[in-house]
Design an enzyme around this catalytic site. Structure first.
Site, PDB file in Angstrom:
ATOM      1  N   ILE A 193      54.969  47.455  55.587  1.00 39.34           N
ATOM      2  CA  ILE A 193      53.871  47.781  54.679  1.00 39.34           C
ATOM      3  C   ILE A 193      52.564  47.438  55.394  1.00 39.34           C
ATOM      4  O   ILE A 193      52.551  46.707  56.372  1.00 39.34           O
ATOM      5  CB  ILE A 193      53.978  47.035  53.330  1.00 39.34           C
ATOM      6  CG1 ILE A 193      54.122  45.525  53.537  1.00 39.34           C
ATOM      7  CG2 ILE A 193      55.110  47.581  52.483  1.00 39.34           C
ATOM      8  CD1 ILE A 193      54.234  44.726  52.245  1.00 39.34           C
ATOM      9  N   ASP A 194      51.470  47.999  54.891  1.00 32.39           N
ATOM     10  CA  ASP A 194      50.181  47.817  55.536  1.00 32.39           C
ATOM     11  C   ASP A 194      49.751  46.354  55.542  1.00 32.39           C
ATOM     12  O   ASP A 194      50.196  45.547  54.722  1.00 32.39           O
ATOM     13  CB  ASP A 194      49.105  48.634  54.817  1.00 32.39           C
ATOM     14  CG  ASP A 194      49.292  50.128  54.990  1.00 32.39           C
ATOM     15  OD1 ASP A 194      49.880  50.538  55.991  1.00 32.39           O
ATOM     16  OD2 ASP A 194      48.842  50.876  54.101  1.00 32.39           O
ATOM     17  N   LYS A 195      48.845  46.040  56.435  1.00 31.35           N
ATOM     18  CA  LYS A 195      48.314  44.689  56.570  1.00 31.35           C
ATOM     19  C   LYS A 195      47.834  44.137  55.227  1.00 31.35           C
ATOM     20  O   LYS A 195      48.157  43.010  54.853  1.00 31.35           O
ATOM     21  CB  LYS A 195      47.160  44.692  57.573  1.00 31.35           C
ATOM     22  CG  LYS A 195      46.379  43.391  57.644  1.00 31.35           C
ATOM     23  CD  LYS A 195      45.184  43.509  58.572  1.00 31.35           C
ATOM     24  CE  LYS A 195      44.351  42.233  58.571  1.00 31.35           C
ATOM     25  NZ  LYS A 195      43.148  42.351  59.438  1.00 31.35           N
TER      26      LYS A 195
END
Length: 360
Positions: free
Chosen positions: A171-173
């Site tokens: 998942i994104d940062k």
């Protein structure tokens, strides 16, 4: 050994700019990264691809290669093949994975992890917002992979650079929430197959600008790299560009000018939830990349501007949380489901908007 369908909002992170290759497998497009490439000699005798690769790959058994083929990670001349495919002269044989190869040593770092579940085969971790998943492109330390390398430091066979084990999806940062990690190659192969077959269960909590109409719906639109800004993804009007993407959403609660929604991914393209919600006019709250860090609803009076600015400070990232995760245990076959509590910043954001809505 996974594919783009579990790169989800997920899958290529905000700082991941290396271009993947696109593999056509029937009617499905898969976005993977080449790890090994071999070109068969002009005099190559017909030979099963699993035998062909075992002769060329160190530390890989024939069984492991066969599992890779079953997961769709053995590509010949641009198409996935089974392990009984016979290699012919000048065939281009690729081994592909769900992430780029690391061109550097992954350093084990003693970074605290919120471990939800762990056994000999899998680990489920609740990632905080702000932590990059994979190192690279300016984030070579402080990532989840660095933390996992330290956590698994006493497992002799664990190698953070070995794509046969480790994170199955990402998942994104600035997205928080649940991720599953494979501690063995067999576990990663099995989990990768579950993501590929869309039998995993994942739900995301998001706060978006406005009130979606209808309250529950299905968003379908090809997603690809923006032609104007390569750091963004975009929805394309036809099938000539991008990759097929479908997001289902359900409105949980509406406030004065924002809504809490639940999203379920039918596919898993880069930034899918963020891009699809912007596409229908409801960007994620405080999503700077997709315009959600501006006041998009409400009359911008001085007091309202101050209120929204305070909300931006309370939740200083896109309001997106990977809340639930379910899969079949790769060793026991038991169905397992996990739920992550709403993070403090998103909960505080919801409480602020709920109070504001009640008084206006």
């Amino acid at each position: 050994m996974t594919n783009d369908d579990f790169i989800s909002d997920d899958f290529a992170s905000d700082n991941d700019t290396r271009q993947p290759i696109v593999i056509i497998d029937g009617d499905d497009e898969r976005q993977l990264f080449e790890h090994f490439r071999f070109v068969a000699d002009p005099g190559q005798a017909l030979l099963r691809v699993d035998k062909f690769l075992v002769e060329r790959l160190q530390k890989s058994s024939r069984n492991r290669v066969q599992q890779a083929a079953e997961a769709g990670c053995i590509i010949v001349n641009g198409k996935a093949v089974k392990s009984n495919y016979r290699v012919k002269p000048r065939d281009v044989v690729q081994v592909v994975m769900d992430r780029p190869r690391y061109d550097f040593e992954v350093v084990a770092e003693d970074i605290p992890l919120n471990i939800v579940y762990e056994d000999a085969h899998v680990l489920v971790v609740d990632k905080p917002a702000g932590m990059v998943v994979h190192p690279g492109h300016g984030n070579y330390t402080g990532t989840l992979v660095n933390a996992l390398a330290y956590h698994f430091r006493n497992i002799p066979d664990y190698d953070p650079a070995d794509p046969r084990m480790g994170l199955v999806h990402r998942i994104d940062k600035d997205t928080s929430g649940l991720l599953v990690v494979a501690k063995t190659p067999d576990a990663k192969t099995d989990l990768g197959r579950q993501f590929f077959n869309k039998t995993t269960r994942r739900r995301y909590l998001a706060v978006v600008w406005g009130c979606p109409n209808p309250a529950d719906g299905r968003i379908e639109g090809n997603i690809g790299r923006s032609l104007r800004d390569r750091l963004q993804m975009a929805v394309f009007p036809d099938d000539s560009q991008g990759k097929h993407a479908v997001t289902h959403y359900h409105t949980l609660e509406t406030f004065a000018h924002v809504s809490a929604i639940e999203c379920i991914l039918e596919t898993g393209r880069t930034h899918q939830i963020r891009v699809h919600m912007r596409h229908i006019g409801h960007p994620l709250f405080n999503d700077a990349r997709y315009g959600g860090d501006q006041i998009l609803r409400g009359i911008p009076s001085a007091s309202y501007k101050a209120f929204v600015q305070n909300c931006f400070e309370i939740c200083s990232r896109q309001a997106l949380h990977a809340r639930t995760l379910g899969f079949r245990h790769p060793a026991t076959g038991q169905e397992m489901d996990f739920t992550s509590p709403i993070p403090d910043d998103i909960q505080a954001l919801l409480d602020r908007w709920r109070s504001y809505s009640a008084s206006h």
